[in-house]
Design an enzyme around this catalytic site. Structure first.
Site, PDB file in Angstrom:
ATOM      1  CG  HIS A  57      -1.921   0.941   1.403  1.00  0.00           C
ATOM      2  ND1 HIS A  57      -1.694   2.231   1.815  1.00  0.00           N
ATOM      3  CD2 HIS A  57      -3.246   0.837   1.187  1.00  0.00           C
ATOM      4  CE1 HIS A  57      -2.852   2.878   1.859  1.00  0.00           C
ATOM      5  NE2 HIS A  57      -3.815   2.058   1.472  1.00  0.00           N
ATOM      6  CG  ASP A  81       0.470  -2.521   6.244  1.00  0.00           C
ATOM      7  OD1 ASP A  81      -0.494  -2.718   7.002  1.00  0.00           O
ATOM      8  OD2 ASP A  81       0.411  -1.815   5.223  1.00  0.00           O
ATOM      9  CD  GLN A 112      -6.884  -4.638   4.115  1.00  0.00           C
ATOM     10  OE1 GLN A 112      -7.816  -5.385   4.410  1.00  0.00           O
ATOM     11  NE2 GLN A 112      -7.077  -3.376   3.790  1.00  0.00           N
ATOM     12  CE  LYS A 147      -7.318  -0.405   6.406  1.00  0.00           C
ATOM     13  NZ  LYS A 147      -7.929  -0.013   5.155  1.00  0.00           N
ATOM     14  CB  CYS A 167      -3.596   3.226  -1.618  1.00  0.00           C
ATOM     15  SG  CYS A 167      -4.798   4.499  -1.302  1.00  0.00           S
TER      16      CYS A 167
HETATM   17  N1  PMP Z   1      -1.820  -0.812   4.609  1.00  0.00           N
HETATM   18  C1  PMP Z   1      -2.759  -1.554   4.037  1.00  0.00           C
HETATM   19  C2  PMP Z   1      -2.408  -2.925   3.533  1.00  0.00           C
HETATM   20  C3  PMP Z   1      -4.052  -1.064   3.903  1.00  0.00           C
HETATM   21  O1  PMP Z   1      -4.990  -1.813   3.329  1.00  0.00           O
HETATM   22  C4  PMP Z   1      -4.358   0.226   4.380  1.00  0.00           C
HETATM   23  C5  PMP Z   1      -5.740   0.817   4.241  1.00  0.00           C
HETATM   24  N2  PMP Z   1      -6.336   0.570   3.024  1.00  0.00           N
HETATM   25  C6  PMP Z   1      -3.345   0.962   4.976  1.00  0.00           C
HETATM   26  C7  PMP Z   1      -2.092   0.409   5.079  1.00  0.00           C
HETATM   27  C8  PMP Z   1      -3.587   2.341   5.517  1.00  0.00           C
HETATM   28  O2  PMP Z   1      -4.467   2.271   6.586  1.00  0.00           O
HETATM   29  P1  PMP Z   1      -5.068   3.610   7.242  1.00  0.00           P
HETATM   30  O3  PMP Z   1      -5.652   4.386   6.114  1.00  0.00           O
HETATM   31  O4  PMP Z   1      -6.098   3.108   8.192  1.00  0.00           O
HETATM   32  O5  PMP Z   1      -3.941   4.321   7.898  1.00  0.00           O
END
Ligand code: PMP
Length: 611
Positions: free
Chosen positions: A135, A212, A215, A238, A378
């Site tokens: 991401h 990270d 997910q 999430k 993203c």
């Molecule tokens: N890493 C991953 C794999 C994600 O899916 C996301 C959110 N889509 C993020 C980071 C960023 O998370 P947040 O917007 O809650 O900071």
């Protein structure tokens, strides 16, 4: 692959989704008059009433600022905040609560490590290893840290199934590797990475690892000690918890050696103008008043999910994913993206026959009450690797059902059927035109529909007012888009590309050959809704003088007819980018005409977009 009966898949329900669903009031609401089918859990999960109640109860009965109060209410709020931290520590099996820093979410957690650890530890020539699945929030902070320190980023590639190439990873590891930052689950493809293996290989090479977990945490058990992760980041929203709260786990010895990320109240031990000493963990990294209600809500969400059963949730979501994969694979025209052996809760696809923009699929499903996500998720480097601009993505949570998956499959099949042969191609008219080589098709640019942009705006406003609701207005826009003259492929050049749009947009303008300042333009997009917006722009501007185009405030007009409010941010930005491009072209024409007037030159057509 053929569609199988849900009963082939669900022999034994792993989790009582019906009992879970009643705890989510939002799941009883309707969208466009249709029952909500929420399949965008990877972006953010819905909240059970238990979480909403915990946050409300905190604000209604227990709120005060924490740490500094001598009074009971502040002591209670401090206790709740710290109990939430202890709950998080148990949830991920951290050695102690102080290793769990509250942040705004995964993004801030990763930024904290990249900024603080990066500043203290990265030197020129050092290497950080990321993966193609990341991401943006696990890419950009590292690019910033690498830029500041002259360190270098190396990238683990994926194979065609969307699995990490661990053989290449092992080759990338070297004494220069300082840190490996990878996601546990890909938000775009659903791939579950073998993080245990990744961590032990990194440690063997002397590097640290940040996982990270955005997910992962809602879809399986997390044990940071068993993983031996050095840093672990995740978000509350999430995980069925509130937005604006997340966690950075770090090993005590690493966090202690890191400088603070932000300065302010609560993170100090002693401040003088000459010198400041910092507080102990975790406060050193929590400057300012924290999101106390968020922490309380996050703890409620964790307790709720653990009571529902994390293993049962994982089994349930695996069944949904398997069933969805079978159903969508059986629809002609759909290509599933990401076929890793181990996946969690995410199904991505594109429609290739007929080719359909993912945005159109998302909008069409929305009218059926089905929420999916479309776009690059993203993950632009991953999209580049896949050779795609975007995918459509359904992602599952504990409350989703087989019936919802069937609904998605049925609606998708109907949308694809309806899409076959719908686009009208009237872009190039095969008639010889003056000044062109004989046989070259003349390209038709739409002329003026009204005597000025303001008059065209009145006509558009009348139509919008006649239509009873936004569902009908969207359909009207889609209809306009379907009738848009298709732009010849030869005009879809890099110079005509309009950046800033979520979908692919090209725009080509010219000055009408019998005038000095009448601007005509053609544009096209891979998204039907954007083609509808292009049609509106053509009604407003194509065939109008550059001066009147510049005098008309398109953004204000779109606000007046409610378009601003009813378009997603991405589409709004896209519309603004197209308007800006047209205004730039019009300014250029006005400037050139001024020069030509002075020189009394002949009014030859200026193809402004190619200058
Ligand atoms: N890493 C991953 C794999 C994600 O899916 C996301 C959110 N889509 C993020 C980071 C960023 O998370 P947040 O917007 O809650 O900071």
């Amino acid at each position: 692959m053929t569609a199988s009966s849900p009963l082939d898949v669900v022999q034994r329900p792993a989790l009582d989704a019906a009992a879970i669903r009643v705890q989510f009031p939002i799941l009883r609401t309707c969208v466009h008059g249709q029952p909500l089918v929420y399949l965008d859990n990877a972006a953010s999960a819905q909240k059970p009433d238990r979480v909403v109640d915990a946050v409300a109860d905190y604000y209604l009965r227990q709120h005060a600022n924490i740490h500094r109060g001598a009074y009971q209410l502040s002591i209670t709020a401090t206790r709740l905040h710290e109990e939430a931290r202890a709950c998080v520590a148990r949830f991920i099996n951290a050695a102690e609560p102080a290793e769990c820093i509250f942040t705004r979410g995964t993004t801030e957690s990763i930024n904290l490590v990249a900024a603080s650890w990066g500043k203290a530890n990265l030197r020129p020539g050092d290497e950080i290893i990321l993966s193609e699945l990341e991401h943006h929030s696990n890419i950009v902070p590292w690019q910033m840290a690498a830029q500041a320190s002259e360190a270098r980023i190396r990238v683990i590639p994926i194979d065609d199934a969307g699995e990490l190439r661990l053989d290449v990873y092992r080759q990338l590891l070297s004494p220069r590797t300082r840190l490996v930052a990878v996601t546990q689950v890909s938000n775009a493809l659903g791939t579950v990475n073998p993080v245990q293996e990744i961590i032990s290989a990194a440690h063997a090479a002397g590097a640290l690892v940040l996982i990270d977990g955005a997910q992962w945490v809602a879809h399986g058990r997390t044990d940071v000690q068993a993983l031996d992760a050095d840093f672990y980041a995740f978000s509350g929203h999430k995980l069925y918890g509130p937005t604006g709260i997340g966690v950075l786990y770090g090993k005590r010895r690493l966090l202690e050696a890191m400088p603070p990320y932000q300065g302010g109240g609560d993170m100090i031990e002693r401040v003088t103008f000459a010198h400041t000493t910092y507080a102990e963990l975790p406060n050193k990294f929590e400057a300012g008043t924290p999101h106390i209600a968020g922490a309380v809500g996050l703890a409620a969400a964790i307790d709720w999910l653990c009571a529902a059963g994390l293993e049962a949730a994982a089994t349930h979501e695996a069944l949904l994913l398997r069933h969805a994969t079978q159903r969508l694979s059986a629809i002609p025209g759909i290509e599933i993206k990401g076929t890793a052996r181990n996946k969690a809760g995410v199904l991505s696809w594109v429609v290739t026959d007929p080719p359909m923009g993912t945005l159109d699929i998302g909008v069409a499903l929305d009218f059926k009450g089905i929420c999916i996500r479309t776009g690059h998720h993203c993950c632009q480097p991953l999209m580049d690797r896949l050779g795609l601009a975007s995918t459509a993505r359904a992602s599952f949570g504990v409350y989703n059902t087989i019936a919802e998956v069937d609904c998605l499959a049925a609606e998708l099949a109907a949308i694809i059927d309806a899409g076959r042969g719908q686009r009208v191609s009237v872009g190039a008219v095969p008639a010889p035109a003056a000044g062109r080589p004989t046989g070259a098709p003349e390209i038709l640019y739409p002329g003026a529909e009204a005597e000025s942009p303001a008059a065209a705006a009145e006509l558009i406003r009348e139509v919008f007012e006649l239509l009873p609701d936004w569902s009908m207005r969207y359909q009207h826009l889609m209809g306009l888009g379907a009738r848009l003259p298709v732009m010849p492929e030869t005009l879809k050049t890099p110079a005509n590309f309009v950046s800033g749009c979520q979908s692919l947009v090209h725009l080509d303008a010219r000055v009408r050959s019998d005038s000095t300042d009448i601007l005509e333009f053609l544009a096209d997009s891979d998204a039907a809704i954007v083609r509808g917006l292009i049609a509106l722009l053509q009604q407003l501007f194509s065939g109008q003088s550059a001066t009147t185009i510049l005098a008309f405030n398109a953004q204000a007009f779109f606000g007046q007819i409610g378009l601003d409010e009813h378009l997603s941010l991405g589409r709004r930005n896209g519309l603004a980018a197209m308007v800006q491009r047209l205004r730039q072209l019009a300014s250029r024409v006005v400037g050139q005409r001024g020069v030509r007037d002075l020189e009394a030159a002949s009014p030859a057509a200026v193809h402004c977009s190619h200058t």
